[in-house]
Write an enzyme that holds these catalytic residues in place. Structure first.
Site, PDB file in Angstrom:
ATOM      1  N   SER A   1       0.797  -1.231   0.000  1.00 56.63           N
ATOM      2  CA  SER A   1       0.000   0.000   0.000  1.00 56.63           C
ATOM      3  C   SER A   1       0.826   1.276   0.000  1.00 56.63           C
ATOM      4  O   SER A   1       0.281   2.364   0.133  1.00 56.63           O
ATOM      5  CB  SER A   1      -0.958  -0.004   1.200  1.00 56.63           C
ATOM      6  OG  SER A   1      -0.227  -0.213   2.385  1.00 56.63           O
TER       7      SER A   1
ATOM      8  N   THR B   1      -1.446   3.501   4.342  1.00 59.81           N
ATOM      9  CA  THR B   1      -0.534   4.638   4.236  1.00 59.81           C
ATOM     10  C   THR B   1       0.483   4.685   5.369  1.00 59.81           C
ATOM     11  O   THR B   1       0.138   4.388   6.512  1.00 59.81           O
ATOM     12  CB  THR B   1      -1.383   5.934   4.371  1.00 59.81           C
ATOM     13  OG1 THR B   1      -2.456   5.846   3.463  1.00 59.81           O
ATOM     14  CG2 THR B   1      -0.573   7.176   4.162  1.00 59.81           C
TER      15      THR B   1
ATOM     16  N   THR C   1       1.732   7.041   0.035  1.00 60.25           N
ATOM     17  CA  THR C   1       0.887   5.868  -0.192  1.00 60.25           C
ATOM     18  C   THR C   1       0.741   5.575  -1.686  1.00 60.25           C
ATOM     19  O   THR C   1       0.962   6.464  -2.530  1.00 60.25           O
ATOM     20  CB  THR C   1      -0.532   6.120   0.392  1.00 60.25           C
ATOM     21  OG1 THR C   1      -1.280   4.906   0.352  1.00 60.25           O
ATOM     22  CG2 THR C   1      -1.296   7.168  -0.387  1.00 60.25           C
TER      23      THR C   1
ATOM     24  N   ARG D   1      -7.913   8.555  -9.429  1.00 63.41           N
ATOM     25  CA  ARG D   1      -8.361   8.804  -8.049  1.00 63.41           C
ATOM     26  C   ARG D   1      -7.175   9.212  -7.167  1.00 63.41           C
ATOM     27  O   ARG D   1      -6.105   8.615  -7.204  1.00 63.41           O
ATOM     28  CB  ARG D   1      -9.012   7.526  -7.502  1.00 63.41           C
ATOM     29  CG  ARG D   1      -9.511   7.642  -6.051  1.00 63.41           C
ATOM     30  CD  ARG D   1      -8.500   7.160  -5.047  1.00 63.41           C
ATOM     31  NE  ARG D   1      -9.030   7.130  -3.679  1.00 63.41           N
ATOM     32  CZ  ARG D   1      -8.278   6.942  -2.596  1.00 63.41           C
ATOM     33  NH1 ARG D   1      -6.974   6.768  -2.712  1.00 63.41           N
ATOM     34  NH2 ARG D   1      -8.822   6.926  -1.403  1.00 63.41           N
TER      35      ARG D   1
ATOM     36  N   THR E   1      -4.505   7.730   8.293  1.00 60.73           N
ATOM     37  CA  THR E   1      -4.448   6.529   7.477  1.00 60.73           C
ATOM     38  C   THR E   1      -5.877   6.019   7.308  1.00 60.73           C
ATOM     39  O   THR E   1      -6.767   6.393   8.068  1.00 60.73           O
ATOM     40  CB  THR E   1      -3.536   5.467   8.124  1.00 60.73           C
ATOM     41  OG1 THR E   1      -3.424   4.352   7.242  1.00 60.73           O
ATOM     42  CG2 THR E   1      -4.077   4.996   9.470  1.00 60.73           C
ATOM     43  N   GLY E   2      -6.080   5.186   6.302  1.00 58.14           N
ATOM     44  CA  GLY E   2      -7.423   4.661   6.072  1.00 58.14           C
ATOM     45  C   GLY E   2      -8.032   5.223   4.812  1.00 58.14           C
ATOM     46  O   GLY E   2      -7.309   5.701   3.924  1.00 58.14           O
TER      47      GLY E   2
END
Ligand code: GLY
Length: 332
Positions: free
Chosen positions: A89, A191, A209, A219, A242-243
């Site tokens: 990632s 990330t 990331t 995107r 993060t997420g």
């Protein structure tokens, strides 16, 4: 009926009128106060997302030991993860978009508000270092796509194939079903966001990331956006996210965390409140977001929606991985 938000607003207003600075120190935030908070301003501190942040922290510390400042440290630290082909990632090894292309996002920020970022960047191993060049060598903050790539090449970064054989296989597997969905704690990591304080008390942060796996081409998430994936204010503190980037973007997540610390919240309280903004307004059950923060006194905190958000702390010669408190406790 008075709800919590209007209570907070009224309490802050009253406090401003009365000249009370730290209204939140008197509020019953309960669980969040349990999190690790220190007060040491002595010595370097490095805080980063996920357990893979530990290796990155060690590099950041070693950079500071050799005389680098906090900005040098966060750049060097996250480069370790960017170059790791086993991490799916971030950087090399990152999973591609739905067209099979690895596109990278990163930003870096210094204590004085200087910052730079790149997004939708292809063919370059270290987007964080390109972000720093944007900050230092251009009058701009963010370069995107082909423009960012051309800038990187002009700055001497080599063109590299960022799609590893493993990531290519994963993409081929994904194409069979083409299910486009977020995964919580994807492979237990995401990330890398890192914030650090050097021995002089200077703060800096970095975030990098490959973004959401198999994303729609073009995107861009929160990670390269100042105030979303990362924010640093040398007078207050620093935060990283993060997420799921979309969820963080909708609340200007890390800017919010730093502003809440400015108003008097501890890092843990600020991270929790920023998560609660997402929980109150978004369909939070199907995605993860985690915030971490460090304030100028050296205290840190973290909070996430779902359990399982780990973070790495290096402080006072110790390197530890913690699991953040979360809004959900295991149920979905
Ligand atoms: N937080 C990384 C992303 O959503 O792109």
């Amino acid at each position: 009926m008075i709800n919590r938000r209007s209570f907070l607003r009224k309490t802050m207003l009253l406090s401003a009128l009365l000249g009370v600075k730290n209204v939140f120190s008197a509020l019953p935030f309960g669980a969040s106060r349990r999190q690790n908070t220190g007060s040491s301003k002595e010595g370097p501190i490095v805080l980063s997302t996920w357990d893979f942040g530990k290796e990155a922290n060690l590099e950041a510390l070693s950079t500071m030991e050799k005389g680098g400042n906090a900005l040098d440290a966060v750049e060097a630290g996250v480069r370790i993860v960017e170059a790791d082909p086993t991490n799916s990632s971030v950087g090399y090894g990152g999973l591609p978009d739905r067209d099979g292309k690895v596109t990278l996002d990163a930003c870096i920020m210094d204590a004085d508000g200087s910052c730079g970022g790149v997004c939708f960047l292809e063919d370059i191993m270290h987007p964080i270092s390109v972000a720093r060049k944007v900050m230092e060598n251009t009058p701009h903050v963010l370069l995107a796509g082909e423009g960012a790539r051309q800038f990187a090449l002009s700055q001497g970064f080599p063109k590299e194939n960022m799609l590893t054989p493993k990531a290519k296989e994963a993409w081929k597997d994904w194409k069979k079903e083409r299910i486009y969905q977020t995964e919580i704690n994807r492979e237990r990591h995401d990330t890398i966001g890192m914030v650090a304080m050097d021995a002089n008390g200077r703060l800096a942060g970095a975030c990098t990331t490959s973004g959401l796996s198999f994303k729609l081409r073009g995107r861009v998430g929160d990670s390269p956006i100042i105030g979303a994936g990362l924010f640093v204010d040398g007078e207050v503190g620093a935060a990283a996210a993060t997420g799921l980037g979309e969820a963080v973007l909708k609340t200007a997540g890390t800017f919010l965390v730093v502003e809440l610390m400015r108003q008097g919240m501890s890092p843990a309280e600020a991270c929790e409140e920023a998560i609660m903004r997402i929980v109150r307004k978004q369909q939070y059950r199907d995605f993860q977001v985690g915030f971490l923060a460090l304030n100028i006194a050296g205290a840190h905190g973290a909070f996430s929606i779902h359990p399982g958000f780990t973070y790495s702390l290096s402080k006072n010669g110790k390197h530890e991985v913690f699991t953040a408190d979360s809004f959900l406790k295991g149920e979905k």
